[in-house]
Design a protein around this motif. Structure first.
Motif, mmCIF file in Angstrom:
data_model
loop_
_atom_site.group_PDB
_atom_site.id
_atom_site.type_symbol
_atom_site.label_atom_id
_atom_site.label_comp_id
_atom_site.label_asym_id
_atom_site.label_seq_id
_atom_site.Cartn_x
_atom_site.Cartn_y
_atom_site.Cartn_z
ATOM 1 N N ARG A 114 0.963 -1.279 -0.012
ATOM 2 C CA ARG A 114 -0.049 0.000 -0.058
ATOM 3 C C ARG A 114 0.959 1.255 0.147
ATOM 4 N N LEU A 115 1.769 1.237 0.812
ATOM 5 C CA LEU A 115 2.677 2.619 0.890
ATOM 6 C C LEU A 115 3.589 2.804 -0.550
ATOM 7 N N VAL A 116 4.134 1.759 -0.881
ATOM 8 C CA VAL A 116 4.783 1.786 -2.230
ATOM 9 C C VAL A 116 3.703 2.482 -3.355
ATOM 10 N N ARG A 117 2.682 1.959 -3.464
ATOM 11 C CA ARG A 117 1.623 2.418 -4.270
ATOM 12 C C ARG A 117 1.304 3.938 -4.119
ATOM 13 N N ALA A 118 0.979 4.373 -2.851
ATOM 14 C CA ALA A 118 0.699 5.467 -2.446
ATOM 15 C C ALA A 118 1.877 6.553 -2.695
ATOM 16 N N VAL A 119 3.128 6.169 -2.447
ATOM 17 C CA VAL A 119 4.262 6.952 -2.697
ATOM 18 C C VAL A 119 4.442 6.917 -4.191
ATOM 19 N N ARG A 120 4.133 6.224 -5.088
ATOM 20 C CA ARG A 120 4.395 6.468 -6.600
ATOM 21 C C ARG A 120 3.071 7.613 -6.832
ATOM 22 N N GLN A 121 1.882 7.323 -6.338
ATOM 23 C CA GLN A 121 0.736 8.313 -6.726
ATOM 24 C C GLN A 121 1.116 9.729 -6.263
ATOM 25 N N ALA A 122 1.899 9.785 -5.110
ATOM 26 C CA ALA A 122 2.144 11.228 -4.373
ATOM 27 C C ALA A 122 3.429 11.692 -5.458
ATOM 28 N N ARG A 123 4.589 10.852 -5.913
ATOM 29 C CA ARG A 123 5.408 11.326 -6.619
ATOM 30 C C ARG A 123 4.984 11.796 -7.877
ATOM 31 N N ALA A 124 3.818 11.150 -8.367
ATOM 32 C CA ALA A 124 3.568 11.664 -9.770
ATOM 33 C C ALA A 124 2.718 13.218 -9.644
ATOM 34 N N ILE A 125 2.226 13.276 -8.523
ATOM 35 C CA ILE A 125 1.492 14.701 -8.161
ATOM 36 C C ILE A 125 2.645 15.600 -8.057
ATOM 37 N N ILE A 126 3.774 15.504 -7.325
ATOM 38 C CA ILE A 126 4.890 16.408 -7.072
ATOM 39 C C ILE A 126 5.594 16.456 -8.504
ATOM 40 N N VAL A 127 5.879 15.668 -9.409
ATOM 41 C CA VAL A 127 6.409 15.898 -10.677
ATOM 42 C C VAL A 127 5.403 16.908 -11.617
ATOM 43 N N ASP A 128 4.136 16.320 -11.537
ATOM 44 C CA ASP A 128 3.121 16.899 -12.405
ATOM 45 C C ASP A 128 2.957 18.479 -12.271
ATOM 46 N N THR A 129 2.993 18.783 -10.782
ATOM 47 C CA THR A 129 2.786 20.180 -10.213
ATOM 48 C C THR A 129 3.914 20.813 -10.073
ATOM 49 N N GLY A 130 5.303 20.315 -10.703
ATOM 50 C CA GLY A 130 6.427 20.985 -10.388
ATOM 51 C C GLY A 130 6.589 21.626 -8.775
ATOM 52 N N ALA A 131 6.252 20.879 -7.936
ATOM 53 C CA ALA A 131 6.260 21.389 -6.689
ATOM 54 C C ALA A 131 7.840 21.933 -6.128
ATOM 55 N N ASP A 132 7.674 23.135 -5.548
ATOM 56 C CA ASP A 132 9.130 23.788 -5.053
ATOM 57 C C ASP A 132 9.309 23.526 -3.388
ATOM 58 N N VAL A 133 8.045 23.214 -2.933
ATOM 59 C CA VAL A 133 7.867 22.546 -1.441
ATOM 60 C C VAL A 133 6.786 21.893 -1.195
ATOM 61 N N VAL A 134 6.938 20.824 -0.451
ATOM 62 C CA VAL A 134 5.835 20.337 0.354
ATOM 63 C C VAL A 134 5.540 20.453 1.759
ATOM 64 N N VAL A 135 4.463 20.851 2.026
ATOM 65 C CA VAL A 135 3.823 21.241 3.323
ATOM 66 C C VAL A 135 3.047 20.169 3.954
ATOM 67 N N GLY A 136 3.324 19.397 5.219
ATOM 68 C CA GLY A 136 2.503 18.322 5.675
ATOM 69 C C GLY A 136 1.783 18.710 7.061
ATOM 70 N N VAL A 137 0.686 18.499 7.296
ATOM 71 C CA VAL A 137 0.057 18.764 8.492
ATOM 72 C C VAL A 137 -0.199 17.451 9.298
ATOM 73 N N GLY A 138 0.314 16.247 8.970
ATOM 74 C CA GLY A 138 0.145 14.967 9.331
ATOM 75 C C GLY A 138 -1.197 14.187 8.992
#
Length: 379
Positions: A92-116
């Motif tokens: 589950r974690l590997v799949r979710a990390v891949r999904q999150a990585r695709a979002i980060i690449v697609d948005t060209g993220a300069d910074v990620v902010v997390g609230v838990g």
């Protein structure tokens, strides 16, 4: 609230700063996320905001309503003990990390902010893989698993309460909507009561267990209605979604001076209307009643990791709130303790001043400054 047109326009601007915010599931995660997003856009107009949540959380309604783009990934619970979910965790974690990585690449993220929360861990790991800096905000006095993991790779860690144990954490307070942070309870009281169907001139007790409700509080308050009404106190009882209180006839329980709703949109109205609030000691509630100077009775969850008791500790020590065990909230306790407190204007006034002295009303702006600083360093 962000302007959706402005968000769409910023997405089309080449070179615009891109901020990805991760968190969801409950209002306790979503509210600070949206407050941070709004403050970032206010300080840096044109910033492209992307929130990451799951398809099952409240974020599916609240994030688009605030005018921000929402992307979703799979929910990955982090079990605390051996279970089937623990065996399924790696896949589950590997799949979710891949999904999150695709979002980060697609948005060209300069910074990620997390609230838990569940959604944050995969996004933190994806950011680390992509070498995108991470800024974390921890809302509770006792951090959750996701932020304990994320803090190890974060460029900055910010907290709402002292004593979290997170290394190099900066105290910023709890990001909240400006409508709450800037609230003038005295000036807004009559209008707030009228909007909630309450008598503007009657002593007012408001009870809430949060968006999910609290069955034990609901039972105690419903059983105490005759004593409260007899004392001249009107009650707004926010039961939580799907937790309606019914009478013996199976219909919604009603009484003169007792008002029951499952949810209130806009807690600033609740804070302005109440003379006294009875509530769980979630991080957002503790921080918001402090910011607005609202006297409260805080009832920590009787289970979990004890974070709610820690959340309330400073406010209680300052005299702005009372801390009561869940099992102690009975009709007799309400009759002997809450009824006289609502009638004691002098004591409520002292509690209000004490609470206000503990409040932090610019945490959203402090977080935005941290985020923008880290984003600038990464470019």
């Amino acid at each position: 609230m962000a302007d959706p047109a402005a968000s769409e326009a910023s997405a089309a601007q080449p070179g615009a700063l891109s901020v990805v915010l991760a968190g969801g599931g409950t209002a306790g995660h979503i509210s600070p996320l949206l407050a941070i997003a709004g403050a970032v856009v206010a300080q840096r107009p044109g910033t492209r905001i992307t929130a990451v949540g799951t398809e099952a959380g409240m974020e599916t309604r609240l994030v688009p309503a605030a005018g921000f783009d929402l992307r979703t990934i799979d929910r990955v619970p982090l079990p605390r003990r051996p279970s089937v979910d623990l065996l399924k965790l790696p896949v589950r974690l590997v799949r979710a990390v891949r999904q999150a990585r695709a979002i980060i690449v697609d948005t060209g993220a300069d910074v990620v902010v997390g609230v838990g929360g569940y959604v944050s861990t995969p996004v933190y790991l994806a950011a680390w893989i992509r070498r995108v800096p991470v800024v974390i905000h921890e809302a509770n006095a006792r951090p959750g698993i996701a932020n304990r993991v994320g803090a190890r790779i974060a460029a900055r860690v910010a907290v709402a309460f002292e004593g979290t144990g997170l290394t190099d954490a900066v105290l910023v307070g709890m990001p909240m909507r400006r409508s709450i942070a800037d609230l003038d309870r005295s000036a807004d009281s009559s209008g707030a009561r009228a909007s909630l169907g309450l008598d503007p001139d009657r002593p007012t007790l408001i009870v809430t267990g949060g968006s999910s409700g609290a069955a034990s509080l609901n039972r105690a308050i419903a059983a105490s209605v005759p004593d409260l009404i007899a004392a001249g106190i009107q009650v707004l009882h926010i039961t939580g979604r799907g937790k309606r209180i019914d009478g013996d006839d199976g219909a919604r329980f009603t009484a003169a001076g007792y008002h029951q709703v499952e949810f209130v949109d806009g807690m600033e109205r609740v804070y302005a209307a109440a003379d006294l609030l009875v509530a769980r000691a979630g991080a957002a509630t503790v921080s918001e009643v402090s910011a607005v100077g609202l006297p409260s009775v805080l009832v920590p969850l009787p289970h979990g990791n004890g974070e709610q008791r820690l959340n309330a500790a400073s406010l209680v020590a300052a005299g702005g709130a009372l801390l009561v065990e869940d099992a102690a909230v009975t009709p007799s306790w309400i009759r002997e303790s809450v009824v006289p407190l609502v009638a004691d204007a002098e004591r409520l006034g002292a509690m209000s001043k004490a609470a206000y002295s503990q409040g932090v009303r610019d945490a959203d702006r402090r977080m935005a400054e941290l985020v923008l600083t880290v984003a600038g360093e990464s470019r």
